[in-house]
Design an enzyme around this catalytic site. Structure first.
Site, PDB file in Angstrom:
ATOM      1  N   ARG A 119       0.871  -1.173   0.000  1.00 13.70           N
ATOM      2  CA  ARG A 119       0.000   0.000   0.000  1.00 13.70           C
ATOM      3  C   ARG A 119       0.916   1.233   0.000  1.00 13.70           C
ATOM      4  O   ARG A 119       2.134   1.101   0.117  1.00 13.70           O
ATOM      5  CB  ARG A 119      -0.924   0.002   1.216  1.00 13.70           C
ATOM      6  N   GLU A 158      -2.394   8.160   6.835  1.00 17.66           N
ATOM      7  CA  GLU A 158      -0.995   8.278   7.288  1.00 17.66           C
ATOM      8  C   GLU A 158      -0.066   8.642   6.122  1.00 17.66           C
ATOM      9  O   GLU A 158       0.774   7.840   5.703  1.00 17.66           O
ATOM     10  CB  GLU A 158      -0.525   6.986   7.942  1.00 17.66           C
ATOM     11  N   GLU A 312      -6.705   5.958  15.365  1.00 18.75           N
ATOM     12  CA  GLU A 312      -6.394   4.532  15.439  1.00 18.75           C
ATOM     13  C   GLU A 312      -5.590   4.249  16.687  1.00 18.75           C
ATOM     14  O   GLU A 312      -4.696   5.017  17.059  1.00 18.75           O
ATOM     15  CB  GLU A 312      -5.500   4.118  14.260  1.00 18.75           C
ATOM     16  N   GLU A 360      -2.360  -8.065   7.645  1.00 11.13           N
ATOM     17  CA  GLU A 360      -2.589  -7.703   9.045  1.00 11.13           C
ATOM     18  C   GLU A 360      -3.537  -8.665   9.764  1.00 11.13           C
ATOM     19  O   GLU A 360      -4.241  -8.285  10.684  1.00 11.13           O
ATOM     20  CB  GLU A 360      -3.078  -6.249   9.120  1.00 11.13           C
ATOM     21  N   PHE A 362      -2.965 -10.868  11.829  1.00  8.27           N
ATOM     22  CA  PHE A 362      -2.675 -11.093  13.241  1.00  8.27           C
ATOM     23  C   PHE A 362      -2.688  -9.799  14.061  1.00  8.27           C
ATOM     24  O   PHE A 362      -2.261  -9.771  15.209  1.00  8.27           O
ATOM     25  CB  PHE A 362      -1.344 -11.843  13.400  1.00  8.27           C
ATOM     26  N   HIS A 363      -3.157  -8.743  13.425  1.00  9.71           N
ATOM     27  CA  HIS A 363      -3.330  -7.479  14.160  1.00  9.71           C
ATOM     28  C   HIS A 363      -4.670  -7.561  14.885  1.00  9.71           C
ATOM     29  O   HIS A 363      -5.666  -7.995  14.316  1.00  9.71           O
ATOM     30  CB  HIS A 363      -3.329  -6.330  13.159  1.00  9.71           C
TER      31      HIS A 363
END
Ligand code: GLA
Length: 665
Positions: A119, A158, A312, A360, A362-363
Site C-alpha cells: 500500500r 498516514e 487509530e 494484518e 494477526f493485528h
C-alpha cells in the site's frame, strides 16, 4: 468551520465521545455486516471509518465506478445509528494505475521502484496519480454528500511516502524557486561553494539521491521540507474537493504519532479535526502510557488546545514489532480513558474485526478472532459503556491551558538528523521524549508548543534541544524571559539558522546572552557507554566545553574526564541551561525545581508511583499505570463518574484502574 464539536455535541442531543474504528467489511460476506453492526451497537460504537484503501473495489478498472457495496454499507450503518467517517481511498491505488502509469510509483533514493502489492505506493508529485485520485475523490464525495450516515471525511491514510523520482525532481525545483527565488540564492543558502557543488542551471538540481559521500545538508533539509509540503498539497487537493460537496462536514487526515515525516504544526492548521494514530508497546505499560501522554499533548497542541481524535489504536496486539504482545486485561480501557483525559473527544481503533487474510491478519481488532465471547469484545463493550457515561460531562471540555510548554519544531528535528552530525545518537525527538517524560513522571501539567506560539501563557518553557532556531524564535525566547517567563534550555540549541548555516560564534549570540554563556568552545558528544559525573547525577549523550558569562551561577560541574571542573548546568536570571542530559531521576528533579520556581505545581500532590492525574474541564482523571493496587488521597468529597460511587478523601485503584472524579455537592 466544521468542528469535532459538531459531532460530539449535536444540538438538542446529549454530548458524546465518538467511539469506533476502521471497518473493512468488503473482506467479509455481506451476512457478516449486519452481525457487525449488531455487535457495534451493543458496544456503544458511534462511528466507523469506511473505505480506507478501497480504491480497487470502487474503481476496478479505469473510470469504472462500483459504489453498490458501499451504498449498502452506508445505508446499513445509518439504519443502525452508526455514523460514517468516510475515507478517500487514495493511499492504496489499484494495481491498474501503476501498471498503466508506472510514473505513479515512487522511487527511493537509489532509483528503485516501490511496486504495488502493499500500500502507499504512490508518487505524490505524479500528475497521473493526482488526476486519478482527484477523480475518485470527487465521485465519492458527490455520491455520498447527502447521505445521512456521513459525518466526517478522512483523507488518504498516514501520508508517509517519499519520492526521489523525476516528477518529484520537477516539483522540487518549483518548490525551490518559490523558496529561494534565484539559483544564486539557492547556491548561497546551500553553501554549494563547499565541495564544488555550485549549480549553473535549475535542471541540474535533483532530489538528494544516492551519492558517494555525505550529501549537502541544506539540500537534504529543503527536500524534507518539500516532501512534507508536497504531501500536504495532495491532502489539500482532496480536502478541497470534499469540502466543495460537503462544506458543513469536518475533514481530517490521520497523523502518525510524533513522526518526522510531516510538519505536524503546518498540517494541523489545514485540518478541521486533528487526528492521530497511536500504538505504544503494551509489553511495557508504563513507557506506553508515557508515549500516549506525549502524543496526546502534541496532538492537543496541534488542535489549538481543543478536542482532538484518536483515529487509530490497537485493542490488543499489533503485528509489526519483532514480538507483538497483546494488551493485558484492563490496559485497553485505561489507555482509552487516558486519551480522553488528555483531551480526546473521539476514540477509534484499527480495526473493528481482524482480517482473516492479508498482511494484518494477526493485528488485533475490537472484536478478536475468538469472537463475541472473547476478551477483546468484552473489553470493547466495557470501554464503550465508560465512554457513554463520560460523554455528556466530558465532550467539548478543555484540558486547562498554561502549565509547562515543551518546545518542538520539525525544521530543527530534520536539520539535526543530517548524516554529517557530530553524533548520530542526537535526536530531537528522543530528547523531547525524555524531557516530557520527566515532567509527566513528576505529574506536572504540560503541553507541547512551537517557539512561535504564545509562550507568555506558560509560566515555564522548556526547550530540550532545538538545533535550528530562526530569528523570530530567538526574539520570542528573549521577549518571553524579559516578560517574566522561566526557561530551561538544553544543549546544542540555536546552532543553525534556517538554511542550516552555523550561527556566528557556534551558538547564537543572543541566546548565549540570554542563558549566561560567554562561549562554547567545543561540543563533546558521548558514546552510548559513556557518561559524565556531575556530582549529584550522571549526564549522558552530550557535554560541552563552555565558558560562562560574568554573573552566571554554576549549578553543577563535571568531575573528572576531559571537562573536569567545567560547568555543566547553569542558572542565569530566570533561565537554566543543561549542557548534558541528566539521568532520568536527576532530569525530573531539575525540571521539578524549575517548575516550582515558576509557580507550576503538580496536578495532584502526593500521588503514588504510577498514578497519573489529569484535569479536564472541572473533572479530575486518575489513571493507574501499575499492576498493584494503590490508595490515592484526593482531599474533599467526590463522585466517580465511572462507578457512580462517592469518594471521601481516599480511593483505591486496582491494576490499570481509573476514576473520573467530579466534586460532590
Ligand atoms: C496504521 C495504519 C492502519 C494499520 C495500522 C496497524 O496505523 O493506518 O491501516 O496498518 O497501522 O497497526
Amino acid at each position: 468551520m466544521p468542528r469535532l464539536d459538531d459531532l460530539t455535541r449535536p444540538p438538542g442531543r446529549p454530548a458524546r465521545i465518538l467511539y469506533g474504528g476502521d471497518w473493512n467489511p468488503e473482506q467479509w460476506p455481506e451476512e457478516t455486516w449486519a452481525e457487525d453492526l449488531r455487535l457495534m451497537r451493543r458496544a456503544g460504537v458511534t462511528t466507523v471509518t469506511l473505505g480506507v484503501f478501497s480504491w480497487a473495489r470502487l474503481e476496478p478498472e479505469p473510470g469504472a465506478r462500483e459504489f453498490g457495496w458501499l451504498d449498502r454499507l452506508m445505508d446499513l450503518a445509518h439504519a443502525h445509528g452508526v455514523g460514517v467517517v468516510l475515507a478517500t481511498p487514495t493511499a492504496s491505488p489499484p494495481p491498474w494505475l501503476g501498471h498503466r502509469h508506472p510514473e505513479t510509483l515512487p522511487r527511493d533514493e537509489d532509483g528503485r521502484t516501490e511496486w504495488w502489492g502493499s500500500r502507499q505506493h504512490f508518487a505524490p508529485a505524479s500528475e497521473a496519480y493526482r488526476t486519478h485520485a482527484a477523480a475518485i475523490t470527487d465521485a465519492l464525495a458527490a455520491r455520498y454528500a447527502a447521505h445521512p450516515a456521513l459525518v466526517m471525511w478522512h483523507i488518504n491514510n498516514e501520508y508517509c511516502t517519499h519520492d526521489w523520482g523525476d516528477e518529484a525532481a520537477r516539483a522540487f525545483r518549483t518548490w525551490l524557486r518559490t523558496r529561494h527565488g534565484t539559483l544564486d540564492a539557492l547556491n548561497t543558502a546551500w553553501g554549494t561553494d563547499f565541495w564544488g557543488q555550485r549549480y549553473a542551471d535549475w535542471d541540474e538540481v535533483l532530489p538528494p539521491r544516492r551519492a558517494h559521500y555525505l550529501r549537502n545538508p541544506g539540500h537534504v533539509l529543503d527536500f524534507r521540507r518539500f516532501t512534507s509540503d508536497l504531501l500536504l498539497e495532495c491532502y489539500r487537493a482532496e480536502r478541497d474537493i470534499v469540502r466543495r460537496h460537503t462544506p458543513h462536514l469536518p475533514v481530517t487526515t490521520n497523523f502518525m504519532p510524533f513522526w518526522q515525516g510531516q510538519d505536524g504544526w503546518a498540517w494541523a492548521a489545514e485540518e478541521d479535526v486533528v487526528s492521530v494514530d497511536v500504538y505504544p508497546d503494551p509489553a511495557d505499560p508504563r513507557t506506553g502510557a508515557h508515549e500516549n501522554a506525549l502524543v496526546a499533548d502534541l496532538t492537543r497542541a496541534e488542535a489549538g488546545g481543543g478536542p482532538w481524535m484518536v483515529m487509530e489504536q490497537a485493542a490488543g496486539a499489533v503485528n509489526w514489532r519483532p514480538v507483538n504482545r497483546p494488551k493485558p486485561e484492563g490496559l485497553n480501557r485505561l489507555w482509552a480513558l487516558q486519551a480522553v483525559a488528555r483531551g480526546a473527544d473521539a476514540v477509534h481503533y484499527f480495526q473493528w474485526r481482524p482480517s482473516r487474510q492479508g498482511a494484518e491478519k494477526f493485528h488485533s481488532g475490537m472484536i478478536g478472532h475468538s469472537g463475541e465471547h472473547g476478551r477483546a469484545y468484552r473489553e470493547t463493550v466495557r470501554v464503550g459503556a465508560d465512554l457513554a457515561r463520560l460523554g455528556p460531562r466530558v465532550a467539548g471540555s478543555r484540558v486547562p491551558g498554561g502549565g509547562i510548554a515543551v518546545l518542538h519544531d520539525w525544521d530543527s528535528w530534520w536539520a539535526g538528523r543530517h548524516e554529517g552530525a557530530l553524533s548520530d545518537r542526537l535526536d530531537q525527538g528522543e530528547l523531547v521524549r525524555a524531557w516530557h517524560r520527566a515532567l509527566w513522571e513528576a505529574g506536572l501539567p504540560v503541553t507541547l508548543a512551537h517557539p512561535h506560539h504564545d509562550l507568555a501563557a506558560h509560566p515555564l518553557v522548556v526547550l530540550p534541544h532545538l538545533y535550528l532556531l530562526d530569528d523570530r524564535s530567538i526574539t520570542a525566547l528573549e521577549r518571553y524571559v524579559a516578560g517574566g517567563g522561566h526557561l530551561v534550555c538544553g544543549f546544542f540549541t540555536g546552532v543553525a539558522d534556517p538554511d542550516d548555516r552555523v550561527r556566528p560564534g557556534g551558538t547564537d549570540a543572543r541566546l548565549r546572552a540570554l542563558l549566561g554563556i560567554e562561549r562554547i568552545d567545543e561540543w563533546w558528544p558521548l558514546a552510548a557507554d559513556e557518561s559524565t559525573d556531575c556530582g549529584t547525577f550522571r549526564g549522558g549523550l552530550w557535554t560541552e566545553e563552555l565558558v560562562t558569562a560574568p554573573g552566571t551561577e554554576v549549578l553543577a560541574s563535571h568531575r573528572g574526564g576531559p571537562l573536569d571542573g567545567r560547568p555543566a548546568v547553569l542558572r542565569h536570571g530566570r533561565t537554566r541551561y543543561l549542557s548534558t542530559l541528566p539521568e532520568p531521576a536527576a532530569l525530573r528533579a531539575l525540571l521539578t525545581e524549575a517548575a516550582h520556581e515558576a509557580g507550576v505545581r503538580p496536578v495532584l500532590a502526593g500521588l503514588p508511583d504510577g498514578v497519573e492525574a489529569v484535569r479536564r474541564g472541572d473533572l479530575l482523571f486518575l489513571l493507574h499505570h501499575g499492576r498493584d493496587p494503590v490508595t490515592v488521597r484526593v482531599p474533599g468529597r467526590h463522585r466517580d463518574l465511572l462507578t457512580g460511587t462517592t469518594v471521601d478523601d481516599t480511593l483505591t485503584l486496582d491494576r490499570f484502574g481509573a476514576a473520573v472524579l467530579e466534586e460532590h455537592p
